[in-house]
Design a protein around this motif. Structure first.
Motif, mmCIF file in Angstrom:
data_model
loop_
_atom_site.group_PDB
_atom_site.id
_atom_site.type_symbol
_atom_site.label_atom_id
_atom_site.label_comp_id
_atom_site.label_asym_id
_atom_site.label_seq_id
_atom_site.Cartn_x
_atom_site.Cartn_y
_atom_site.Cartn_z
ATOM 1 N N MET A 1 -1.776 -11.336 -3.695
ATOM 2 C CA MET A 1 -0.899 -10.674 -2.757
ATOM 3 C C MET A 1 -1.612 -10.614 -1.404
ATOM 4 O O MET A 1 -2.560 -9.877 -1.232
ATOM 5 N N THR A 2 -1.174 -11.402 -0.476
ATOM 6 C CA THR A 2 -1.767 -11.403 0.856
ATOM 7 C C THR A 2 -0.873 -10.641 1.813
ATOM 8 O O THR A 2 0.331 -10.549 1.617
ATOM 9 N N THR A 3 -1.486 -10.112 2.837
ATOM 10 C CA THR A 3 -0.713 -9.350 3.810
ATOM 11 C C THR A 3 0.082 -10.287 4.703
ATOM 12 O O THR A 3 -0.380 -11.350 5.077
ATOM 13 N N ALA A 4 1.294 -9.877 5.022
ATOM 14 C CA ALA A 4 2.155 -10.691 5.864
ATOM 15 C C ALA A 4 2.021 -10.284 7.326
ATOM 16 O O ALA A 4 2.716 -10.810 8.174
ATOM 17 N N SER A 81 -4.715 5.231 5.649
ATOM 18 C CA SER A 81 -5.675 4.783 4.626
ATOM 19 C C SER A 81 -5.228 3.474 3.992
ATOM 20 O O SER A 81 -6.024 2.556 3.801
ATOM 21 N N ARG A 82 -3.928 3.385 3.659
ATOM 22 C CA ARG A 82 -3.400 2.155 3.051
ATOM 23 C C ARG A 82 -3.476 0.975 4.005
ATOM 24 O O ARG A 82 -3.633 -0.172 3.574
ATOM 25 N N LEU A 83 -3.358 1.248 5.288
ATOM 26 C CA LEU A 83 -3.400 0.178 6.288
ATOM 27 C C LEU A 83 -4.721 -0.591 6.217
ATOM 28 O O LEU A 83 -4.777 -1.768 6.554
ATOM 29 N N LYS A 84 -5.757 0.068 5.720
ATOM 30 C CA LYS A 84 -7.076 -0.561 5.618
ATOM 31 C C LYS A 84 -7.234 -1.369 4.329
ATOM 32 O O LYS A 84 -8.265 -1.997 4.119
ATOM 33 N N THR A 85 -6.211 -1.343 3.489
ATOM 34 C CA THR A 85 -6.292 -2.067 2.219
ATOM 35 C C THR A 85 -5.424 -3.322 2.272
ATOM 36 O O THR A 85 -4.472 -3.386 3.045
ATOM 37 N N PRO A 86 -5.737 -4.305 1.435
ATOM 38 C CA PRO A 86 -4.949 -5.551 1.438
ATOM 39 C C PRO A 86 -3.497 -5.347 1.003
ATOM 40 O O PRO A 86 -2.636 -6.132 1.355
ATOM 41 N N GLY A 87 -3.191 -4.295 0.245
ATOM 42 C CA GLY A 87 -1.830 -4.091 -0.255
ATOM 43 C C GLY A 87 -0.869 -3.456 0.734
ATOM 44 O O GLY A 87 0.330 -3.385 0.462
ATOM 45 N N TYR A 88 -1.379 -3.033 1.884
ATOM 46 C CA TYR A 88 -0.488 -2.391 2.847
ATOM 47 C C TYR A 88 0.596 -3.372 3.281
ATOM 48 O O TYR A 88 0.338 -4.537 3.529
ATOM 49 N N GLY A 89 1.815 -2.861 3.377
ATOM 50 C CA GLY A 89 2.921 -3.699 3.814
ATOM 51 C C GLY A 89 3.639 -4.395 2.677
ATOM 52 O O GLY A 89 4.514 -5.209 2.912
ATOM 53 N N HIS A 90 3.250 -4.063 1.441
ATOM 54 C CA HIS A 90 3.910 -4.621 0.264
ATOM 55 C C HIS A 90 4.529 -3.478 -0.533
ATOM 56 O O HIS A 90 3.948 -2.402 -0.656
ATOM 57 N N CYS A 91 5.684 -3.727 -1.067
ATOM 58 C CA CYS A 91 6.439 -2.745 -1.845
ATOM 59 C C CYS A 91 5.642 -2.337 -3.088
ATOM 60 O O CYS A 91 5.115 -3.197 -3.801
ATOM 61 N N ILE A 92 5.582 -1.030 -3.344
ATOM 62 C CA ILE A 92 4.853 -0.548 -4.522
ATOM 63 C C ILE A 92 5.620 -0.817 -5.819
ATOM 64 O O ILE A 92 5.039 -0.736 -6.892
ATOM 65 N N ALA A 97 6.694 -8.389 0.314
ATOM 66 C CA ALA A 97 6.280 -7.952 1.651
ATOM 67 C C ALA A 97 7.406 -7.135 2.283
ATOM 68 O O ALA A 97 8.569 -7.526 2.242
ATOM 69 N N ILE A 98 7.051 -5.983 2.819
ATOM 70 C CA ILE A 98 8.015 -5.142 3.534
ATOM 71 C C ILE A 98 8.162 -5.744 4.928
ATOM 72 O O ILE A 98 7.161 -5.986 5.600
ATOM 73 N N PRO A 99 9.389 -6.007 5.366
ATOM 74 C CA PRO A 99 9.572 -6.607 6.693
ATOM 75 C C PRO A 99 8.916 -5.777 7.802
ATOM 76 O O PRO A 99 8.933 -4.553 7.771
ATOM 77 N N PHE A 100 8.344 -6.496 8.766
ATOM 78 C CA PHE A 100 7.654 -5.825 9.865
ATOM 79 C C PHE A 100 8.578 -4.860 10.606
ATOM 80 O O PHE A 100 8.136 -3.788 11.015
ATOM 81 N N ALA A 109 6.208 3.603 5.128
ATOM 82 C CA ALA A 109 7.093 3.133 4.050
ATOM 83 C C ALA A 109 6.272 2.558 2.902
ATOM 84 O O ALA A 109 5.328 1.796 3.108
ATOM 85 N N LEU A 110 6.669 2.916 1.695
ATOM 86 C CA LEU A 110 5.999 2.426 0.487
ATOM 87 C C LEU A 110 6.786 1.324 -0.211
ATOM 88 O O LEU A 110 6.240 0.600 -1.030
ATOM 89 N N ARG A 111 8.083 1.249 0.116
ATOM 90 C CA ARG A 111 8.961 0.320 -0.601
ATOM 91 C C ARG A 111 9.762 -0.541 0.374
ATOM 92 O O ARG A 111 10.046 -0.115 1.491
ATOM 93 N N CYS A 112 10.175 -1.700 -0.124
ATOM 94 C CA CYS A 112 11.125 -2.509 0.628
ATOM 95 C C CYS A 112 12.462 -1.764 0.604
ATOM 96 O O CYS A 112 12.645 -0.816 -0.169
ATOM 97 N N LEU A 113 13.381 -2.191 1.419
ATOM 98 C CA LEU A 113 14.642 -1.474 1.537
ATOM 99 C C LEU A 113 15.426 -1.423 0.232
ATOM 100 O O LEU A 113 15.958 -0.379 -0.139
ATOM 101 N N SER A 114 15.477 -2.525 -0.508
ATOM 102 C CA SER A 114 16.256 -2.513 -1.749
ATOM 103 C C SER A 114 15.619 -1.604 -2.802
ATOM 104 O O SER A 114 16.329 -0.877 -3.501
ATOM 105 N N CYS A 115 14.302 -1.611 -2.910
ATOM 106 C CA CYS A 115 13.633 -0.717 -3.872
ATOM 107 C C CYS A 115 13.735 0.742 -3.431
ATOM 108 O O CYS A 115 13.874 1.642 -4.271
ATOM 109 N N GLN A 116 13.681 0.989 -2.129
ATOM 110 C CA GLN A 116 13.831 2.356 -1.624
ATOM 111 C C GLN A 116 15.229 2.883 -1.926
ATOM 112 O O GLN A 116 15.399 4.023 -2.357
#
Length: 124
Positions: A1-4, A81-92, A97-100, A109-116
């Motif tokens: 999972m890479t950051t977008a 804190s999450r921004l410093k991790t590789p998973g930031y910007g991805h739906c939990i 990838a959560i759109p910019f 935001a922790l989730r993409c729109l459909s999961c939220q």
């Protein structure tokens, strides 16, 4: 999972989160008028003991506002804190990838729109 996120997007989100955090901290400070939560509640009760019902309602409202601001501050701290991790910007939930655009409007935001949407329909 890479950051977008590009480095520029990452820096922009960090700046927005930091600024939002400072605004919430200032609002919390103003809400408390410089007093601790307990001292603030005690001060409201001590103002006029004859009108205790009104003061209790005011105190309750102040505590609700205070709790809301503290929760918002915690969400912003968590996002920083999450921004410093590789998973930031991805739906939990789905790891997409959560759109910019969504992150720019709600960087915590922790989730993409459909999961939220699905999460909110499960827990209204």
């Amino acid at each position: 999972m890479t950051t977008a996120l590009t480095p520029g997007q990452h820096a922009l989100l960090e700046s927005e989160l930091t600024l939002a955090r400072e605004h919430v901290r200032a609002a919390l400070q103003a809400q408390r008028e410089g007093a601790s939560r307990v001292a603030h509640a005690a001060a409201l009760l001590a103002d006029d003991p004859r009108d205790q019902r009104e003061h209790e309602a005011d105190r309750e409202l102040d505590q609700i506002r205070d709790a809301h601001l503290l929760a918002e501050l915690q969400q912003l701290d968590d996002a920083l804190s999450r921004l410093k991790t590789p998973g930031y910007g991805h739906c939990i939930d789905c790891a997409a990838a959560i759109p910019f655009d969504r992150l720019q409007h709600q960087p915590q935001a922790l989730r993409c729109l459909s999961c939220q949407t699905a999460a909110e329909s499960r827990h209204p």
